[in-house]
Write a protein that holds these residues in place. Structure first.
Motif, PDB file in Angstrom:
ATOM      1  N   LEU A 144       0.836  -1.206   0.000  1.00  0.00           N
ATOM      2  CA  LEU A 144       0.000   0.000   0.000  1.00  0.00           C
ATOM      3  C   LEU A 144       0.868   1.253   0.000  1.00  0.00           C
ATOM      4  CD1 LEU A 144      -2.741   1.351   0.068  1.00  0.00           C
ATOM      5  CD2 LEU A 144      -2.754   1.125   2.561  1.00  0.00           C
ATOM      6  N   VAL A 145       1.967   1.227   0.735  1.00  0.00           N
ATOM      7  CA  VAL A 145       2.880   2.378   0.747  1.00  0.00           C
ATOM      8  C   VAL A 145       3.438   2.622  -0.650  1.00  0.00           C
ATOM      9  CG1 VAL A 145       5.093   3.249   1.602  1.00  0.00           C
ATOM     10  CG2 VAL A 145       3.494   2.148   3.177  1.00  0.00           C
ATOM     11  N   GLU A 146       3.863   1.556  -1.315  1.00  0.00           N
ATOM     12  CA  GLU A 146       4.423   1.703  -2.660  1.00  0.00           C
ATOM     13  C   GLU A 146       3.363   2.188  -3.641  1.00  0.00           C
ATOM     14  OE1 GLU A 146       7.655   1.605  -3.417  1.00  0.00           O
ATOM     15  OE2 GLU A 146       7.775   1.452  -1.227  1.00  0.00           O
ATOM     16  N   ALA A 147       2.140   1.681  -3.499  1.00  0.00           N
ATOM     17  CA  ALA A 147       1.049   2.127  -4.377  1.00  0.00           C
ATOM     18  C   ALA A 147       0.762   3.605  -4.154  1.00  0.00           C
ATOM     19  CB  ALA A 147      -0.206   1.290  -4.116  1.00  0.00           C
ATOM     20  N   ALA A 148       0.791   4.044  -2.890  1.00  0.00           N
ATOM     21  CA  ALA A 148       0.534   5.452  -2.577  1.00  0.00           C
ATOM     22  C   ALA A 148       1.630   6.350  -3.142  1.00  0.00           C
ATOM     23  CB  ALA A 148       0.432   5.632  -1.065  1.00  0.00           C
ATOM     24  N   LYS A 149       2.873   5.901  -3.062  1.00  0.00           N
ATOM     25  CA  LYS A 149       3.980   6.682  -3.623  1.00  0.00           C
ATOM     26  C   LYS A 149       3.857   6.774  -5.148  1.00  0.00           C
ATOM     27  CE  LYS A 149       7.398   5.671  -0.003  1.00  0.00           C
ATOM     28  NZ  LYS A 149       8.666   4.969   0.299  1.00  0.00           N
ATOM     29  N   LYS A 150       3.497   5.657  -5.773  1.00  0.00           N
ATOM     30  CA  LYS A 150       3.301   5.660  -7.227  1.00  0.00           C
ATOM     31  C   LYS A 150       2.191   6.624  -7.616  1.00  0.00           C
ATOM     32  CE  LYS A 150       2.127   2.567 -11.079  1.00  0.00           C
ATOM     33  NZ  LYS A 150       1.789   1.152 -11.463  1.00  0.00           N
ATOM     34  N   LEU A 151       1.109   6.599  -6.856  1.00  0.00           N
ATOM     35  CA  LEU A 151      -0.010   7.504  -7.125  1.00  0.00           C
ATOM     36  C   LEU A 151       0.416   8.959  -6.947  1.00  0.00           C
ATOM     37  CD1 LEU A 151      -3.079   7.925  -7.629  1.00  0.00           C
ATOM     38  CD2 LEU A 151      -3.402   7.697  -5.149  1.00  0.00           C
ATOM     39  N   GLY A 152       1.138   9.244  -5.863  1.00  0.00           N
ATOM     40  CA  GLY A 152       1.570  10.608  -5.598  1.00  0.00           C
ATOM     41  C   GLY A 152       2.500  11.154  -6.658  1.00  0.00           C
ATOM     42  N   ASN A 153       3.217  10.263  -7.350  1.00  0.00           N
ATOM     43  CA  ASN A 153       4.145  10.685  -8.404  1.00  0.00           C
ATOM     44  C   ASN A 153       3.493  10.793  -9.778  1.00  0.00           C
ATOM     45  OD1 ASN A 153       6.521  10.970  -6.858  1.00  0.00           O
ATOM     46  ND2 ASN A 153       6.889   8.765  -6.894  1.00  0.00           N
ATOM     47  N   ASN A 154       2.191  10.469  -9.844  1.00  0.00           N
ATOM     48  CA  ASN A 154       1.484  10.552 -11.124  1.00  0.00           C
ATOM     49  C   ASN A 154       0.994  11.987 -11.310  1.00  0.00           C
ATOM     50  OD1 ASN A 154      -0.623  10.441 -13.161  1.00  0.00           O
ATOM     51  ND2 ASN A 154      -0.478   8.221 -13.001  1.00  0.00           N
ATOM     52  N   LYS A 155       1.739  12.747 -12.077  1.00  0.00           N
ATOM     53  CA  LYS A 155       1.444  14.177 -12.240  1.00  0.00           C
ATOM     54  C   LYS A 155       0.060  14.412 -12.842  1.00  0.00           C
ATOM     55  CE  LYS A 155       3.380  18.469 -14.124  1.00  0.00           C
ATOM     56  NZ  LYS A 155       2.107  18.943 -14.689  1.00  0.00           N
ATOM     57  N   LYS A 156      -0.336  13.586 -13.780  1.00  0.00           N
ATOM     58  CA  LYS A 156      -1.623  13.809 -14.435  1.00  0.00           C
ATOM     59  C   LYS A 156      -2.770  13.657 -13.436  1.00  0.00           C
ATOM     60  CE  LYS A 156      -1.717  12.759 -18.665  1.00  0.00           C
ATOM     61  NZ  LYS A 156      -1.781  14.166 -19.150  1.00  0.00           N
ATOM     62  N   ILE A 157      -2.684  12.650 -12.568  1.00  0.00           N
ATOM     63  CA  ILE A 157      -3.736  12.462 -11.573  1.00  0.00           C
ATOM     64  C   ILE A 157      -3.700  13.569 -10.529  1.00  0.00           C
ATOM     65  CG2 ILE A 157      -4.622  10.959  -9.747  1.00  0.00           C
ATOM     66  CD1 ILE A 157      -3.699   8.563 -11.336  1.00  0.00           C
ATOM     67  N   MET A 158      -2.501  13.898 -10.037  1.00  0.00           N
ATOM     68  CA  MET A 158      -2.399  14.923  -8.996  1.00  0.00           C
ATOM     69  C   MET A 158      -2.833  16.295  -9.523  1.00  0.00           C
ATOM     70  SD  MET A 158      -1.551  13.390  -6.222  1.00  0.00           S
ATOM     71  CE  MET A 158      -2.473  11.972  -6.838  1.00  0.00           C
TER      72      MET A 158
END
Length: 246
Positions: free
Chosen positions: A5-19
């Motif tokens: 879950l931590v790795e998934a959250a980091k991946k999500l946080g690094n997705n500029k288009k989503i953020m």
């Protein structure tokens, strides 16, 4: 599962288009945000095709309008016009203008097939807080489960606090681990990335999330407790916090 879950959250946080889409939605600039979860209420997939420049040029003006109105749903058009810089209402679009067509086509190509535009409200100036969306999207990326209530919206912090979700509650802050989920009061939620121990101060944690309300740059970033801060919001032994795990 916690480390996943931590790795998934980091991946999500690094997705500029989503953020970026989170922030635009938070600010009321657009009426949708991107999510990897196709199961959310009013989720729109990328259109399966887009006219080629040559086929577009051969169409009459009426044929272009018909193609635009019948090949895409209203919400797909809103997503494309927003990405193309015309705003979600697309009032300035001239379908006979090749430059406008090119912008729409570039927007289509720029829409990742694995992301869905989520329409949960109309446009407006009111702010929408996406801390629970970040947590829900991270859980979906982690295990493919939809962290949603009956209306296919992600559980909000108050619902988590009241035990409405499938998360399990920690009995004590001493049991907290990285990958746990912290509810701050009943109004904010983040994912704990790691714990911090001090010999001269109360132990704390670092957490990742969104919807903090202090600028685009904080979307998807990690923040940590520090021993030098007198009033930390990320101390483990904080009566305002409750902790949960998958």
């Amino acid at each position: 599962m916690n480390s996943q879950l931590v790795e998934a959250a980091k991946k999500l946080g690094n997705n500029k288009k989503i953020m970026d889409s989170y922030w635009e939605y938070h600010e009321g600039i657009q009426n949708w945000f991107f999510s990897p979860n196709p199961n959310l209420d009013n989720a729109q997939h990328r259109p399966y095709s887009f006219p080629s420049p040559n086929s577009w040029k051969r169409m009459t003006s009426n044929e272009r309008k018909k193609t635009w109105n019948t090949s895409f749903s209203l919400k797909q058009k809103m997503t494309l016009t927003t990405l193309a810089g015309f705003g979600y209402e697309g009032k300035r679009i001239n379908l006979d203008n090749n430059n406008h067509f090119n912008k729409l086509r570039e927007a289509y190509l720029d829409w990742p097939p694995g992301l869905y535009s989520i329409f949960w409200r109309d446009g407006g100036n009111s702010k929408s807080w996406l801390c629970n969306v970040f947590v829900g999207d991270a859980i979906y990326l982690c295990n493919g489960k939809s962290f949603t209530s009956g209306n296919n919206h992600y559980y909000d912090p108050k619902q988590i606090y009241k035990g409405a979700s499938f998360l399990k509650k920690r009995n004590s802050y001493k049991d907290v681990k990285s990958g746990d989920i912290c509810v701050f009061g009943t109004g904010h939620v983040e994912i704990i990335t790691n714990l911090k121990s001090y010999s001269w101060s109360d132990n704390g944690f670092c957490s990742i999330g969104a919807g903090r309300g202090d600028g685009r740059s904080s979307m998807g970033t990690i923040r940590c407790d520090t021993a030098t801060t007198m009033y930390s919001t990320r101390e483990l032994d904080n009566n305002n916090h409750s902790y949960y795990y998958l």
